[in-house]
Design an enzyme around this catalytic site. Structure first.
Site, PDB file in Angstrom:
ATOM      1  N   ASP A 204      38.736  27.436  43.500  1.00 52.58           N
ATOM      2  CA  ASP A 204      39.682  27.825  44.513  1.00 52.58           C
ATOM      3  C   ASP A 204      39.464  29.293  44.901  1.00 52.58           C
ATOM      4  O   ASP A 204      38.726  29.985  44.575  1.00 52.58           O
ATOM      5  CB  ASP A 204      41.394  27.625  44.460  1.00 52.58           C
ATOM      6  N   ASP A 206      41.504  32.824  46.072  1.00 48.12           N
ATOM      7  CA  ASP A 206      42.729  33.452  45.611  1.00 48.12           C
ATOM      8  C   ASP A 206      42.611  34.820  46.638  1.00 48.12           C
ATOM      9  O   ASP A 206      42.027  35.433  46.567  1.00 48.12           O
ATOM     10  CB  ASP A 206      43.058  33.902  44.149  1.00 48.12           C
ATOM     11  N   ASP A 303      44.870  29.811  47.431  1.00 47.03           N
ATOM     12  CA  ASP A 303      45.986  30.269  47.075  1.00 47.03           C
ATOM     13  C   ASP A 303      46.478  31.938  47.588  1.00 47.03           C
ATOM     14  O   ASP A 303      45.615  32.620  47.497  1.00 47.03           O
ATOM     15  CB  ASP A 303      46.183  30.706  45.522  1.00 47.03           C
TER      16      ASP A 303
HETATM   17  N1  DCP Z   1      46.404  33.375  36.557  1.00 50.02           N
HETATM   18  C1  DCP Z   1      47.017  33.486  35.288  1.00 50.02           C
HETATM   19  N2  DCP Z   1      47.775  32.486  34.503  1.00 50.02           N
HETATM   20  C2  DCP Z   1      47.826  31.465  35.454  1.00 50.02           C
HETATM   21  C3  DCP Z   1      47.398  31.272  36.599  1.00 50.02           C
HETATM   22  C4  DCP Z   1      46.706  32.189  37.047  1.00 50.02           C
HETATM   23  O1  DCP Z   1      46.654  34.533  34.531  1.00 50.02           O
HETATM   24  N3  DCP Z   1      48.633  30.382  34.587  1.00 50.02           N
HETATM   25  C5  DCP Z   1      45.761  34.530  37.140  1.00 50.02           C
HETATM   26  C6  DCP Z   1      44.463  34.569  36.400  1.00 50.02           C
HETATM   27  C7  DCP Z   1      43.394  34.040  37.337  1.00 50.02           C
HETATM   28  C8  DCP Z   1      44.035  34.191  38.621  1.00 50.02           C
HETATM   29  O2  DCP Z   1      45.264  34.076  38.435  1.00 50.02           O
HETATM   30  O3  DCP Z   1      42.157  34.512  37.264  1.00 50.02           O
HETATM   31  C9  DCP Z   1      43.702  32.988  39.520  1.00 50.02           C
HETATM   32  O4  DCP Z   1      43.690  31.693  38.980  1.00 50.02           O
HETATM   33  P1  DCP Z   1      42.636  30.661  39.142  1.00 50.02           P
HETATM   34  O5  DCP Z   1      43.062  29.302  38.287  1.00 50.02           O
HETATM   35  O6  DCP Z   1      42.178  30.569  40.500  1.00 50.02           O
HETATM   36  O7  DCP Z   1      41.521  31.215  38.228  1.00 50.02           O
HETATM   37  P2  DCP Z   1      40.276  31.933  38.447  1.00 50.02           P
HETATM   38  O8  DCP Z   1      40.089  32.297  39.907  1.00 50.02           O
HETATM   39  O9  DCP Z   1      39.899  33.118  37.348  1.00 50.02           O
HETATM   40  O10 DCP Z   1      39.116  30.793  38.515  1.00 50.02           O
HETATM   41  P3  DCP Z   1      38.573  29.695  39.368  1.00 50.02           P
HETATM   42  O11 DCP Z   1      36.960  30.336  39.647  1.00 50.02           O
HETATM   43  O12 DCP Z   1      38.237  28.588  38.735  1.00 50.02           O
HETATM   44  O13 DCP Z   1      39.198  29.670  40.654  1.00 50.02           O
HETATM   45 MG    MG Z   2      40.524  31.000  41.676  1.00 45.15          MG
END
Ligand code: DCP
Ligand code: MG
Length: 379
Positions: A204, A206, A303
């Site tokens: 996604d 963010d 998001d």
């Molecule tokens: N986050 C967290 N705990 C959660 C959800 C989110 O700490 N339960 C924080 C850390 C993540 C960020 O929000 O890095 C964004 O969530 P993502 O699920 O989008 O994760 P990433 O952006 O790191 O990974 P991706 O590349 O799969 O989107």
């Molecule tokens: Mg993400």
């Protein structure tokens, strides 16, 4: 071969937030295996086991070169009996029998397919599996009631299971930025999540939005969402209020913060025009070589988070990830410093007060940690 440097044991600090973990991983075979077992545990709602595998994988991601023998792992933190058994199996046999059988299992395959639907978590997927639903076909045939998120998730299933590229993220960033400054001049947007850590793809995109004047961000999210909706950019959206005050585990905050921290889960319609930028209109014409039914847009999970400037540094740190890095920061704060860290604030239990910060650097300093830049938080 076999010289002293190669058999020397690795040394790694025990919390992921004490380490620098770049995207350069010398042990992908091992970390992919442990991550799959972590994912399987999480999908089975065994969070403790999931974290144990995530921590073990993170230790291996931080190693400066490939693991060649079990003796090199002596003294490393977070490698439990189970993880060591998996690593040993791979080093000796080229693969882990547990990982291979998990991958082949009907339950794992069904959990993956069903939780691949936006809005479907481990619990819902488990309930469907017990009702005999293992794939999308069976889901459509037996027709359990789907909520709005799940309907949208099913409709855009293929798109949402395609990785999002950095250039797609940047194209969406341009649209969101334009929306933000139109609805609130002076407001400011930052790319967070995996892309801020330098990842080339993500599941996604963010974004964190704030305004330099405290309080001006109130009411921003609904306006932003209306703007994007009116321009046809949103295929789905759900905005949630700040739930900070309602949470049982965080210290209470003044009531004035109530509505200031909001999150919007959306499905964004990324058109070719946005992808390519509007500078080259001639590239917008279909060239006729595309497969029949090819649509000139794709759906992307986006998001949006709005934070008051007073909490911005905490929100930025809390939303940059990785998830394990965040978890480890909070564990370090609690266990080593008697502090509680959230995406809103840092509370010092010994001094019974909140510690202010206007940058991530200050938060690391409060926590007695060396600053780790986003590109080295890929634990
Ligand atoms: N986050 C967290 N705990 C959660 C959800 C989110 O700490 N339960 C924080 C850390 C993540 C960020 O929000 O890095 C964004 O969530 P993502 O699920 O989008 O994760 P990433 O952006 O790191 O990974 P991706 O590349 O799969 O989107
Ligand atoms: Mg993400």
């Amino acid at each position: 071969q076999g010289n002293e440097a190669e058999v020397a044991a690795f040394s790694v600090p025990s919390y992921a937030c004490q380490r620098r973990t770049t995207l350069e991983n010398h042990n992908t075979v091992l970390t992919d295996a442990l991550s799959l077992l972590a994912e399987n545990a999480e999908l089975s709602e065994e969070d403790g086991r999931g974290v144990a595998f995530r921590r073990a994988a993170a230790v291996l991601k931080a190693l400066p070169k490939p693991v060649a023998s079990m003796t090199q792992l002596r003294g490393l933190p977070c490698l439990g009996e189970h993880s060591l058994r998996v690593i040993k199996d791979i080093l000796e046999n080229g693969a882990s029998s547990e990982v291979e059988s998990t991958k082949q299992s009907e339950r794992y395959k069904a959990l993956k397919v069903l939780t691949g639907i936006f809005g479907v978590g481990a619990r819902t997927a488990d309930r469907w599996i017990r009702d005999g639903i293992h794939n999308l076909r069976q889901l459509q045939d037996s027709g359990p009631t789907l909520n709005r998120a799940q309907q949208a998730g099913l409709e855009h299933y293929d798109d949402l299971n395609q990785p999002v590229s950095k250039s797609d993220a940047d194209a969406i960033g341009e649209v969101v930025e334009k929306a933000v400054v139109s609805v609130l001049p002076g407001a400011h947007m930052t790319l967070i999540g995996g892309f801020r850590r330098g990842k080339l793809t993500g599941h996604d995109v963010d974004f964190l939005i704030t305004h330099p004047e405290e309080g001006r961000e109130v009411g921003l999210m609904p306006k932003l969402v209306s703007w994007l909706e009116s321009q046809g950019f949103l295929l789905y959206q759900k905005t949630t209020r700040n739930s900070y005050l309602e949470s049982k585990d965080g210290p209470a905050r003044p009531a004035s913060n109530m509505d200031r921290f909001e999150r919007c889960f959306s499905i964004f319609k990324l058109t070719k025009e946005e992808k390519r930028g509007t500078k080259h209109p001639e590239t917008l014409t279909e060239n006729g070589t595309k497969p029949a039914g090819h649509k000139p847009w794709r759906a992307v999970r986006v998001d949006l988070v709005v934070s008051p400037i007073s909490q911005f540094a905490f929100a930025l740190l809390g939303w940059t990830g990785s998830k394990l890095f965040e978890r480890e920061l909070r564990r370090w704060a609690g266990h080593e410093k008697s502090m509680s860290l959230s995406s809103h604030a840092l509370y010092d239990n010994r001094q019974s007060k909140y510690l202010r910060a206007t940058s991530e650097e200050e938060i690391f300093a409060h926590l007695g940690l060396e600053f780790v830049p986003p590109s080295e938080r890929n634990a």
